[in-house]
Motif scaffolding. Sequence first.
Motif, mmCIF file in Angstrom:
data_model
loop_
_atom_site.group_PDB
_atom_site.id
_atom_site.type_symbol
_atom_site.label_atom_id
_atom_site.label_comp_id
_atom_site.label_asym_id
_atom_site.label_seq_id
_atom_site.Cartn_x
_atom_site.Cartn_y
_atom_site.Cartn_z
ATOM 1 N N GLY A 177 25.877 -45.663 -58.439
ATOM 2 C CA GLY A 177 26.567 -46.356 -59.525
ATOM 3 C C GLY A 177 26.529 -45.572 -60.822
ATOM 4 N N ILE A 178 25.385 -44.941 -61.120
ATOM 5 C CA ILE A 178 25.273 -44.129 -62.337
ATOM 6 C C ILE A 178 26.244 -42.957 -62.286
ATOM 7 C CG2 ILE A 178 23.741 -42.583 -63.616
ATOM 8 C CD1 ILE A 178 21.416 -44.426 -62.803
ATOM 9 N N VAL A 179 26.281 -42.282 -61.129
ATOM 10 C CA VAL A 179 27.202 -41.145 -60.978
ATOM 11 C C VAL A 179 28.645 -41.612 -61.157
ATOM 12 C CG1 VAL A 179 28.076 -39.387 -59.398
ATOM 13 C CG2 VAL A 179 25.624 -39.879 -59.480
ATOM 14 N N ALA A 180 28.975 -42.780 -60.584
ATOM 15 C CA ALA A 180 30.344 -43.296 -60.686
ATOM 16 C C ALA A 180 30.729 -43.601 -62.131
ATOM 17 C CB ALA A 180 30.492 -44.548 -59.823
ATOM 18 N N GLY A 203 33.590 -39.630 -68.149
ATOM 19 C CA GLY A 203 33.705 -38.252 -68.599
ATOM 20 C C GLY A 203 34.603 -37.381 -67.756
ATOM 21 N N VAL A 204 34.205 -37.156 -66.512
ATOM 22 C CA VAL A 204 34.885 -36.165 -65.672
ATOM 23 C C VAL A 204 36.327 -36.560 -65.389
ATOM 24 C CG1 VAL A 204 34.845 -34.948 -63.465
ATOM 25 C CG2 VAL A 204 32.693 -35.506 -64.620
ATOM 26 N N VAL A 205 36.548 -37.805 -65.000
ATOM 27 C CA VAL A 205 37.898 -38.238 -64.634
ATOM 28 C C VAL A 205 38.832 -38.150 -65.839
ATOM 29 C CG1 VAL A 205 39.292 -40.168 -63.811
ATOM 30 C CG2 VAL A 205 37.073 -39.706 -62.764
ATOM 31 N N THR A 206 38.357 -38.585 -66.993
ATOM 32 C CA THR A 206 39.175 -38.497 -68.207
ATOM 33 C C THR A 206 39.550 -37.053 -68.505
ATOM 34 O OG1 THR A 206 38.097 -40.474 -69.095
ATOM 35 C CG2 THR A 206 39.254 -39.048 -70.660
ATOM 36 N N LEU A 213 45.717 -34.096 -58.465
ATOM 37 C CA LEU A 213 44.445 -34.823 -58.546
ATOM 38 C C LEU A 213 44.234 -35.761 -57.360
ATOM 39 C CD1 LEU A 213 44.111 -35.706 -62.344
ATOM 40 C CD2 LEU A 213 42.703 -34.137 -61.005
ATOM 41 N N VAL A 214 45.319 -36.426 -56.892
ATOM 42 C CA VAL A 214 45.143 -37.363 -55.793
ATOM 43 C C VAL A 214 44.762 -36.626 -54.513
ATOM 44 C CG1 VAL A 214 47.544 -37.446 -54.957
ATOM 45 C CG2 VAL A 214 46.083 -39.467 -54.778
ATOM 46 N N VAL A 215 45.373 -35.462 -54.282
ATOM 47 C CA VAL A 215 45.003 -34.661 -53.114
ATOM 48 C C VAL A 215 43.600 -34.080 -53.294
ATOM 49 C CG1 VAL A 215 45.561 -32.582 -51.781
ATOM 50 C CG2 VAL A 215 47.386 -34.135 -52.507
ATOM 51 N N GLY A 216 43.319 -33.617 -54.511
ATOM 52 C CA GLY A 216 41.989 -33.076 -54.778
ATOM 53 C C GLY A 216 40.896 -34.116 -54.622
ATOM 54 N N GLY A 217 41.145 -35.334 -55.140
ATOM 55 C CA GLY A 217 40.162 -36.403 -54.997
ATOM 56 C C GLY A 217 39.921 -36.763 -53.546
ATOM 57 N N ALA A 218 41.005 -36.814 -52.755
ATOM 58 C CA ALA A 218 40.861 -37.108 -51.322
ATOM 59 C C ALA A 218 40.090 -36.008 -50.614
ATOM 60 C CB ALA A 218 42.241 -37.283 -50.689
ATOM 61 N N ARG A 268 35.641 -40.537 -55.269
ATOM 62 C CA ARG A 268 36.147 -41.902 -55.271
ATOM 63 C C ARG A 268 36.710 -42.267 -56.644
ATOM 64 N NH1 ARG A 268 38.647 -45.772 -52.519
ATOM 65 N NH2 ARG A 268 37.813 -47.868 -52.838
ATOM 66 N N ALA A 269 35.989 -41.899 -57.711
ATOM 67 C CA ALA A 269 36.453 -42.208 -59.069
ATOM 68 C C ALA A 269 37.782 -41.515 -59.363
ATOM 69 C CB ALA A 269 35.393 -41.780 -60.089
ATOM 70 N N ILE A 270 37.906 -40.258 -58.966
ATOM 71 C CA ILE A 270 39.158 -39.525 -59.190
ATOM 72 C C ILE A 270 40.300 -40.174 -58.413
ATOM 73 C CG2 ILE A 270 40.352 -37.327 -58.835
ATOM 74 C CD1 ILE A 270 37.614 -35.944 -59.161
ATOM 75 N N PHE A 271 40.063 -40.419 -57.130
ATOM 76 C CA PHE A 271 41.121 -40.922 -56.255
ATOM 77 C C PHE A 271 41.610 -42.291 -56.694
ATOM 78 C CE2 PHE A 271 42.582 -43.089 -52.379
ATOM 79 C CZ PHE A 271 43.565 -42.198 -51.968
ATOM 80 N N ARG A 272 40.706 -43.207 -56.991
ATOM 81 C CA ARG A 272 41.107 -44.559 -57.365
ATOM 82 C C ARG A 272 41.882 -44.565 -58.675
ATOM 83 N NH1 ARG A 272 36.445 -48.983 -56.785
ATOM 84 N NH2 ARG A 272 38.215 -50.241 -57.445
#
Length: 470
Positions: free
Chosen positions: A331-334, A340-343, A354-359, A389-393
């Motif tokens: 949860g902390i990592v998410a 930070g990272v996703v933004t 990004l969607v392909v990279g996240g998958a 998961r954070a990137i993909f969603r």
Amino acid sequence: MCIRDSWESEWENADPTNKTAGNGVPIPAKPQPSDNGVSMPAGHPSVPTDGSAALCPYLLRGAGGESDAPLSNGGRVPRGIYLVTLLDMLGVGLVIPIIPAYAKSLGATPSAIGLMGTMYGLAQLIGASVLGDLSDTRGRRHVLQMSMLGAGCGYSLLALSVGSYKSLGLLMLSRIPVGLAKQTMTMSRAVVTDCTTTADRTPALSTLAITIGVGFIFGPAVGGILSSKNMVAPPALSVLLFMVAFAIVRSMPETAPYADQIDAPVQKRSSTWEQTRGFKLDKYPQLVVFLGCKAVITLAYLLLEFSFALYTSQRFGLEPKANGFVLAYAGIVAVVSQMGVVTWLTRRFSGDRLVVGGAAVLAVSLVGIALASNLYVFLGAIAILSLGRAIFRTVCDTIITQAAASEDVGVVSGIADGCDSGCRVVSPLLGGILIEWYGVAAPPAAGAVMIAVAIVLMQIKVKWKGDKVA
């Protein structure tokens, strides 16, 4: 027929200094007679008076853009909704790491545990379709109260199943009222939407997402600690939290813009199911392919989510207490990834990349989990999984809403949510069967293969216009 019918009396009864109605919503201007003699607030669009209007368009803030109607609760998101969401996630998190252990201690096989998860997913799918529409006509607060009571009832049965009765059947039964009634996340997002404009909505939803993440950090950790002392303590504390949340909901203002203010039999909107049923999927052929690929990837992730406790118990000998700490770590990592990272990534890369990279990140992490030889490798793979998961969603949500015309966004989002709910029905049973036949490494291994196939299909079949689905 319409809220306009009571607008004049609301004006007369309003606070003369700031002209707010009894529910705290500001009234923009004194009603003025229209051509047909019906008093309506200033800026109210022309509406038939013969009962033929399906619903007063002044109230449809999300239909065809922002309306001139005042935002619910004066444009302020009730602070209580964030606290209710936090308590809800704490209550759920308390029991997540221990339900599989409970079931296993009562003699359940992986398939039986999977069946229990499927029952919960099916109940949640049914509850969402009914209570979502009910919240529009009877109010968010009404459904939130039902959610808190349903969760309290379900977790009370859970406490009894591992306490006084030691019953696997009662444990499985306890998941049904929780699935049917608890729609807190859906209602929380609806409350935020009721009270915000398009420009203000993203920050408010981000705050809600962080609140969910914080609850999921502390809930599993505390639940794991309590379960090492007393197996009944986590569900008992969860019931207490839901009762506190119920009391908070009762003090919150209603935000549904037309709850209890229209003649429901005449003015009733089409249900979510009716809107979806009449929707032509061939209008967005590329989006349909994308949603299919997204469903496969979601199912792959959920296979691991279901098998997590069984995997860590058999592979590394972790008890519910240790599992709670691992979930808190995830949860902390998410949360850090989301904040930070996703933004940072979304500002620098297009949605299709990004969607392909996240998958791809998800697939790599699942391979790492399936092959993990020790706990440290597993924890590293979990961190990568949370990031992927954070990137993909995040990117998927943006792609789906951008691909549809404004008048179709609600229906398309509903179809996407329905696909996710369907995956939650299938994944527990499929995961249980895979574990019984091939072992605990089978769900993450199968998930990695499924994601790889989905990525290939996405690359071949989905056409893009810039970073949007064509």
